[in-house]
Design a protein around this motif. Structure first.
Motif, PDB file in Angstrom:
ATOM      1  N   ASP A   1       0.807  -1.216   0.000  1.00 24.91           N
ATOM      2  CA  ASP A   1       0.000   0.000   0.000  1.00 24.91           C
ATOM      3  C   ASP A   1       0.844   1.271   0.000  1.00 24.91           C
ATOM      4  OD1 ASP A   1      -2.265  -1.488  -0.079  1.00 24.91           O
ATOM      5  OD2 ASP A   1      -3.028  -0.916   1.889  1.00 24.91           O
ATOM      6  N   TRP A   2       1.874   1.280   0.830  1.00 23.80           N
ATOM      7  CA  TRP A   2       2.707   2.487   0.880  1.00 23.80           C
ATOM      8  C   TRP A   2       3.380   2.756  -0.462  1.00 23.80           C
ATOM      9  CZ3 TRP A   2       2.684   6.695   3.394  1.00 23.80           C
ATOM     10  CH2 TRP A   2       2.320   6.752   4.735  1.00 23.80           C
ATOM     11  N   SER A   3       3.967   1.737  -1.061  1.00 22.55           N
ATOM     12  CA  SER A   3       4.663   1.949  -2.337  1.00 22.55           C
ATOM     13  C   SER A   3       3.687   2.368  -3.430  1.00 22.55           C
ATOM     14  CB  SER A   3       5.422   0.683  -2.749  1.00 22.55           C
ATOM     15  OG  SER A   3       4.537  -0.413  -2.903  1.00 22.55           O
ATOM     16  N   VAL A   4       2.464   1.825  -3.414  1.00 24.57           N
ATOM     17  CA  VAL A   4       1.459   2.210  -4.401  1.00 24.57           C
ATOM     18  C   VAL A   4       1.080   3.683  -4.236  1.00 24.57           C
ATOM     19  CG1 VAL A   4      -0.942   1.871  -5.106  1.00 24.57           C
ATOM     20  CG2 VAL A   4       0.525  -0.106  -4.735  1.00 24.57           C
ATOM     21  N   TRP A   5       0.827   4.092  -2.988  1.00 26.20           N
ATOM     22  CA  TRP A   5       0.427   5.487  -2.758  1.00 26.20           C
ATOM     23  C   TRP A   5       1.570   6.445  -3.059  1.00 26.20           C
ATOM     24  CZ3 TRP A   5       1.876   9.618   0.275  1.00 26.20           C
ATOM     25  CH2 TRP A   5       0.976  10.689   0.316  1.00 26.20           C
ATOM     26  N   LEU A   6       2.781   6.124  -2.630  1.00 27.98           N
ATOM     27  CA  LEU A   6       3.934   6.995  -2.869  1.00 27.98           C
ATOM     28  C   LEU A   6       4.221   7.136  -4.365  1.00 27.98           C
ATOM     29  CD1 LEU A   6       6.236   5.743   0.017  1.00 27.98           C
ATOM     30  CD2 LEU A   6       5.236   8.033  -0.182  1.00 27.98           C
ATOM     31  N   ALA A   7       4.093   6.029  -5.102  1.00 33.24           N
ATOM     32  CA  ALA A   7       4.320   6.089  -6.546  1.00 33.24           C
ATOM     33  C   ALA A   7       3.251   6.926  -7.231  1.00 33.24           C
ATOM     34  CB  ALA A   7       4.351   4.683  -7.123  1.00 33.24           C
ATOM     35  N   ALA A   8       1.999   6.774  -6.797  1.00 28.30           N
ATOM     36  CA  ALA A   8       0.894   7.498  -7.426  1.00 28.30           C
ATOM     37  C   ALA A   8       0.979   8.999  -7.170  1.00 28.30           C
ATOM     38  CB  ALA A   8      -0.440   6.955  -6.932  1.00 28.30           C
ATOM     39  N   THR A   9       1.547   9.399  -6.028  1.00 26.16           N
ATOM     40  CA  THR A   9       1.621  10.817  -5.672  1.00 26.16           C
ATOM     41  C   THR A   9       2.975  11.439  -5.998  1.00 26.16           C
ATOM     42  OG1 THR A   9       2.256  10.171  -3.406  1.00 26.16           O
ATOM     43  CG2 THR A   9      -0.091  10.596  -3.843  1.00 26.16           C
ATOM     44  N   GLY A  10       3.930  10.615  -6.434  1.00 28.40           N
ATOM     45  CA  GLY A  10       5.252  11.122  -6.761  1.00 28.40           C
ATOM     46  C   GLY A  10       6.071  11.538  -5.549  1.00 28.40           C
ATOM     47  N   LEU A  11       5.800  10.961  -4.402  1.00 27.83           N
ATOM     48  CA  LEU A  11       6.467  11.348  -3.166  1.00 27.83           C
ATOM     49  C   LEU A  11       7.410  10.268  -2.623  1.00 27.83           C
ATOM     50  CD1 LEU A  11       3.459  13.064  -1.344  1.00 27.83           C
ATOM     51  CD2 LEU A  11       5.430  14.192  -2.399  1.00 27.83           C
ATOM     52  N   ALA A  12       7.722   9.277  -3.445  1.00 28.95           N
ATOM     53  CA  ALA A  12       8.553   8.170  -2.962  1.00 28.95           C
ATOM     54  C   ALA A  12       9.884   8.661  -2.423  1.00 28.95           C
ATOM     55  CB  ALA A  12       8.761   7.156  -4.078  1.00 28.95           C
ATOM     56  N   HIS A  13      10.457   9.693  -3.044  1.00 30.31           N
ATOM     57  CA  HIS A  13      11.773  10.178  -2.610  1.00 30.31           C
ATOM     58  C   HIS A  13      11.707  10.782  -1.206  1.00 30.31           C
ATOM     59  CE1 HIS A  13       9.707  13.700  -4.239  1.00 30.31           C
ATOM     60  NE2 HIS A  13      10.547  14.469  -3.563  1.00 30.31           N
ATOM     61  N   GLU A  14      10.548  11.296  -0.808  1.00 30.27           N
ATOM     62  CA  GLU A  14      10.424  11.907   0.514  1.00 30.27           C
ATOM     63  C   GLU A  14      10.453  10.860   1.628  1.00 30.27           C
ATOM     64  OE1 GLU A  14      10.501  14.971   1.167  1.00 30.27           O
ATOM     65  OE2 GLU A  14      10.031  15.990  -0.737  1.00 30.27           O
ATOM     66  N   ALA A  15      10.077   9.634   1.301  1.00 34.67           N
ATOM     67  CA  ALA A  15       9.989   8.584   2.328  1.00 34.67           C
ATOM     68  C   ALA A  15      11.144   7.595   2.269  1.00 34.67           C
ATOM     69  CB  ALA A  15       8.663   7.841   2.172  1.00 34.67           C
ATOM     70  N   ARG A  16      12.179   7.911   1.500  1.00 33.70           N
ATOM     71  CA  ARG A  16      13.248   6.924   1.298  1.00 33.70           C
ATOM     72  C   ARG A  16      14.026   6.601   2.579  1.00 33.70           C
ATOM     73  NH1 ARG A  16      14.906  11.671  -1.196  1.00 33.70           N
ATOM     74  NH2 ARG A  16      16.802  12.634  -0.335  1.00 33.70           N
ATOM     75  N   ASP A  17      14.080   7.544   3.534  1.00 35.81           N
ATOM     76  CA  ASP A  17      14.836   7.312   4.769  1.00 35.81           C
ATOM     77  C   ASP A  17      13.939   7.047   5.973  1.00 35.81           C
ATOM     78  OD1 ASP A  17      17.283   7.740   3.442  1.00 35.81           O
ATOM     79  OD2 ASP A  17      17.068   9.918   3.671  1.00 35.81           O
ATOM     80  N   ALA A  18      12.629   6.876   5.742  1.00 33.58           N
ATOM     81  CA  ALA A  18      11.700   6.688   6.865  1.00 33.58           C
ATOM     82  C   ALA A  18      11.867   5.315   7.503  1.00 33.58           C
ATOM     83  CB  ALA A  18      10.262   6.858   6.381  1.00 33.58           C
ATOM     84  N   LEU A  19      11.708   5.279   8.812  1.00 35.29           N
ATOM     85  CA  LEU A  19      11.685   4.013   9.517  1.00 35.29           C
ATOM     86  C   LEU A  19      10.328   3.347   9.303  1.00 35.29           C
ATOM     87  CD1 LEU A  19      13.280   5.128  12.905  1.00 35.29           C
ATOM     88  CD2 LEU A  19      14.410   3.960  11.003  1.00 35.29           C
ATOM     89  N   GLN A  20      10.288   2.030   9.465  1.00 37.02           N
ATOM     90  CA  GLN A  20       9.034   1.301   9.300  1.00 37.02           C
ATOM     91  C   GLN A  20       8.791   0.390  10.497  1.00 37.02           C
ATOM     92  OE1 GLN A  20       8.602  -0.767   5.592  1.00 37.02           O
ATOM     93  NE2 GLN A  20       8.770   1.083   4.349  1.00 37.02           N
ATOM     94  N   MET A  21       7.552   0.240  10.840  1.00 31.51           N
ATOM     95  CA  MET A  21       7.125  -0.715  11.875  1.00 31.51           C
ATOM     96  C   MET A  21       5.987  -1.537  11.283  1.00 31.51           C
ATOM     97  SD  MET A  21       5.726  -0.014  15.771  1.00 31.51           S
ATOM     98  CE  MET A  21       7.280   0.724  16.290  1.00 31.51           C
ATOM     99  N   THR A  22       6.099  -2.866  11.330  1.00 28.40           N
ATOM    100  CA  THR A  22       5.135  -3.758  10.677  1.00 28.40           C
ATOM    101  C   THR A  22       4.258  -4.454  11.705  1.00 28.40           C
ATOM    102  OG1 THR A  22       6.672  -4.135   8.851  1.00 28.40           O
ATOM    103  CG2 THR A  22       4.888  -5.725   9.106  1.00 28.40           C
TER     104      THR A  22
END
Length: 300
Positions: free
Chosen positions: A201-222
């Motif tokens: 979901d995150w990669s789909v939304w980031l790709a659709a909005t063109g914001l993937a580069h903004e989240a490249r260093d974000a931490l993740q919790m699953t």
């Protein structure tokens, strides 16, 4: 040893004639003409090579062979009829068994079930949760709500609603990490909450909005489910991807907000939620009522 079984349709006709002792009554029960009954009996006699009925002036009677044959056939047909009655009756009297996902049940279905109970107090609903696609031959379910493209083997599928996703977080989290709500992009540099079964979901939304580069260093919790992921967002652990149709209560109560709503439309994925039931099954009143109610609730 190969079992020798006559053609079943003529056999069924003979059973009715032997039971009623009347061609006219047999024709009425079978909803065919009397001549059709006679042809079926003739077919059976030809197969067996012997006469089963005597055609007399005032009706028919069984020959000795026909009488002997009928004595063994009638109990067999009655046993078949009894087994069928028990099967159909059992299927009709059970509670409606609904199989779906924990997230859909908790966030959409259960909050609305009170309305269904009010409208149909005589119908009991049992809900079971599972992730794999339903197999009605294997799983004890009358209907299922599944997520996908609407194509599953040996089933009928009815579209309920689509998959609309966008980031969500708590109001406090938004205030802490994006003090100026006009600039929410800074949230993408913080912790992103990920649902195990919705990892893309995150990669789909980031790709659709063109914001993937903004989240490249974000931490993740699953987390193991979307329910847990959204609860973590409510408790301020990070920002999650929300399914808007499942979070109406959280939005209405102000537990979650959509920080990007004024800058980007929600992403519509090419999948959705469907009501699914077996392709070949008897229609039941409880399933029809549940289906109609579900469609009405989705439309609202």
């Amino acid at each position: 040893m190969i079992r020798r079984i006559p053609p079943l349709n003529p056999l069924r006709v003979f059973e009715v004639v032997a039971r009623t002792h009347n061609l006219t009554a047999a024709a009425a029960e079978l909803n065919v003409t009397q001549s059709a009954v006679s042809r079926q009996i003739a077919t059976l006699e030809t197969y067996l090579g012997m006469e089963l009925l005597r055609r007399e002036r005032h009706g028919v009677s069984l020959t000795r062979a026909g009488h002997s044959y009928a004595q063994q056939l009638l109990p067999a047909f009655e046993q078949i009829a009894s087994a069928t009655r028990a099967l159909v009756k059992g299927s009709g009297e059970r509670a409606l068994r609904v199989r779906t996902y924990t997230t859909f049940a908790a966030k959409w279905l259960i909050p609305r079930l009170g309305e269904f109970r009010r409208l149909h107090p005589g119908i009991e609903v049992n809900i079971t949760n599972a992730v794999p696609d339903v197999d009605f031959d294997r799983d004890k379910a009358d209907v299922a709500v599944q997520f996908g493209a609407g194509r599953w083997p040996r089933t009928q599928a009815l579209f309920l609603f689509g998959d609309e996703i966008e980031p969500v977080c708590s109001p406090a989290y938004l205030k802490q990490y994006a003090p100026n709500a006009k600039f929410p992009v800074s949230l993408l540099r913080q912790q992103l909450l990920v649902s195990h079964y919705r990892r893309s979901d995150w990669s789909v939304w980031l790709a659709a909005t063109g914001l993937a580069h903004e989240a490249r260093d974000a931490l993740q919790m699953t987390f193991g489910s979307s329910v847990l992921t959204w609860q973590a967002a409510i408790d301020g652990l990070g920002m999650a991807i929300g399914q808007n149709r499942l979070l109406a209560v959280e939005f209405d109560k102000g537990l979650l907000v959509r920080p990007f709503a004024q800058f980007a439309k929600p992403v519509q994925r090419d999948q959705g939620y469907y009501l699914v039931w077996p392709l070949r099954s008897r229609e039941s009143r409880k399933r029809a009522l549940f289906r109609d109610w579900l469609l009405s609730a989705c439309a609202q």
